[in-house]
Design a protein around this motif. Structure first.
Motif, PDB file in Angstrom:
ATOM      1  N   VAL A  78      47.545  47.733  32.853  1.00  0.00           N
ATOM      2  CA  VAL A  78      47.704  47.093  33.995  1.00  0.00           C
ATOM      3  C   VAL A  78      46.666  47.800  35.061  1.00  0.00           C
ATOM      4  O   VAL A  78      45.923  47.249  35.957  1.00  0.00           O
ATOM      5  N   ALA A  79      46.594  49.277  34.737  1.00  0.00           N
ATOM      6  CA  ALA A  79      45.240  49.844  35.646  1.00  0.00           C
ATOM      7  C   ALA A  79      43.919  49.349  35.207  1.00  0.00           C
ATOM      8  O   ALA A  79      43.163  49.362  36.215  1.00  0.00           O
ATOM      9  N   LYS A  80      43.749  49.204  33.805  1.00  0.00           N
ATOM     10  CA  LYS A  80      42.552  48.582  33.625  1.00  0.00           C
ATOM     11  C   LYS A  80      42.204  47.079  34.571  1.00  0.00           C
ATOM     12  O   LYS A  80      41.119  46.863  35.198  1.00  0.00           O
ATOM     13  N   LYS A  81      43.284  46.274  34.453  1.00  0.00           N
ATOM     14  CA  LYS A  81      43.163  45.055  35.107  1.00  0.00           C
ATOM     15  C   LYS A  81      42.606  45.172  36.848  1.00  0.00           C
ATOM     16  O   LYS A  81      41.998  44.548  37.480  1.00  0.00           O
ATOM     17  N   ILE A  82      43.671  46.259  37.490  1.00  0.00           N
ATOM     18  CA  ILE A  82      43.534  46.569  38.809  1.00  0.00           C
ATOM     19  C   ILE A  82      42.191  47.222  39.245  1.00  0.00           C
ATOM     20  O   ILE A  82      41.341  46.686  40.072  1.00  0.00           O
ATOM     21  N   LEU A  83      41.929  48.181  38.383  1.00  0.00           N
ATOM     22  CA  LEU A  83      40.259  48.676  38.561  1.00  0.00           C
ATOM     23  C   LEU A  83      39.370  47.835  38.325  1.00  0.00           C
ATOM     24  O   LEU A  83      38.170  47.914  39.121  1.00  0.00           O
ATOM     25  N   LYS A  84      39.298  46.847  37.514  1.00  0.00           N
ATOM     26  CA  LYS A  84      38.381  45.897  37.061  1.00  0.00           C
ATOM     27  C   LYS A  84      38.110  44.865  38.385  1.00  0.00           C
ATOM     28  O   LYS A  84      37.177  44.527  38.944  1.00  0.00           O
ATOM     29  N   ALA A  85      39.577  44.404  38.974  1.00  0.00           N
ATOM     30  CA  ALA A  85      39.636  43.570  40.151  1.00  0.00           C
ATOM     31  C   ALA A  85      39.090  44.146  41.240  1.00  0.00           C
ATOM     32  O   ALA A  85      38.200  43.743  42.071  1.00  0.00           O
ATOM     33  N   ASP A  86      39.325  45.568  41.353  1.00  0.00           N
ATOM     34  CA  ASP A  86      38.585  46.371  42.616  1.00  0.00           C
ATOM     35  C   ASP A  86      36.971  46.415  42.520  1.00  0.00           C
ATOM     36  O   ASP A  86      36.369  46.660  43.576  1.00  0.00           O
ATOM     37  N   LYS A  87      36.720  46.457  41.398  1.00  0.00           N
ATOM     38  CA  LYS A  87      34.901  46.681  41.092  1.00  0.00           C
ATOM     39  C   LYS A  87      34.318  45.328  41.614  1.00  0.00           C
ATOM     40  O   LYS A  87      33.301  45.307  42.089  1.00  0.00           O
ATOM     41  N   GLU A  88      35.028  44.349  41.391  1.00  0.00           N
ATOM     42  CA  GLU A  88      34.429  42.883  41.582  1.00  0.00           C
ATOM     43  C   GLU A  88      34.395  42.613  42.811  1.00  0.00           C
ATOM     44  O   GLU A  88      34.021  42.611  43.983  1.00  0.00           O
TER      45      GLU A  88
END
Length: 98
Positions: free
Chosen positions: A88-98
């Motif tokens: 979940v954190a990986k998905k959220i952090l990936k969305a924040d970078k985009e």
């Protein structure tokens, strides 16, 4: 009134409300993960342990009783929960970078 404003600033600065919500969701997810472990994963592991009730397995060393089955159950629950949090954190952090 100044004290009330300082308190409100404290809550906003340290994101206390967000932390409280995360804690509540984390607590609620514990029962979900325990159910996943006990009802989905452990039926595959239980036949490998000859005593049947794997989570009540113990090792007696004289007067000392080690409850290794209960520990194994908690360890598996922790690993699954940590993995879910990671995903979940990986998905959220990936969305924040985009």
């Amino acid at each position: 009134m100044k004290l009330l404003q300082e308190f409100q600033d404290f809550l906003q600065e340290y994101k206390i409300v967000s932390l409280a919500l995360a804690f509540i969701i984390g607590t609620a997810s514990t029962s979900l993960v325990q159910s996943l472990v006990n009802n989905i994963i452990m039926p595959f592991i239980s036949p490998l342990i000859p005593s049947g009730e794997w989570n009540q397995a113990t090792l007696n060393l004289g007067p000392i009783v080690l409850k290794w089955g209960a520990f194994l159950s908690e360890l598996i629950s922790f690993v699954i929960l940590a993995f879910v949090v990671f995903v979940v954190a990986k998905k959220i952090l990936k969305a924040d970078k985009e």
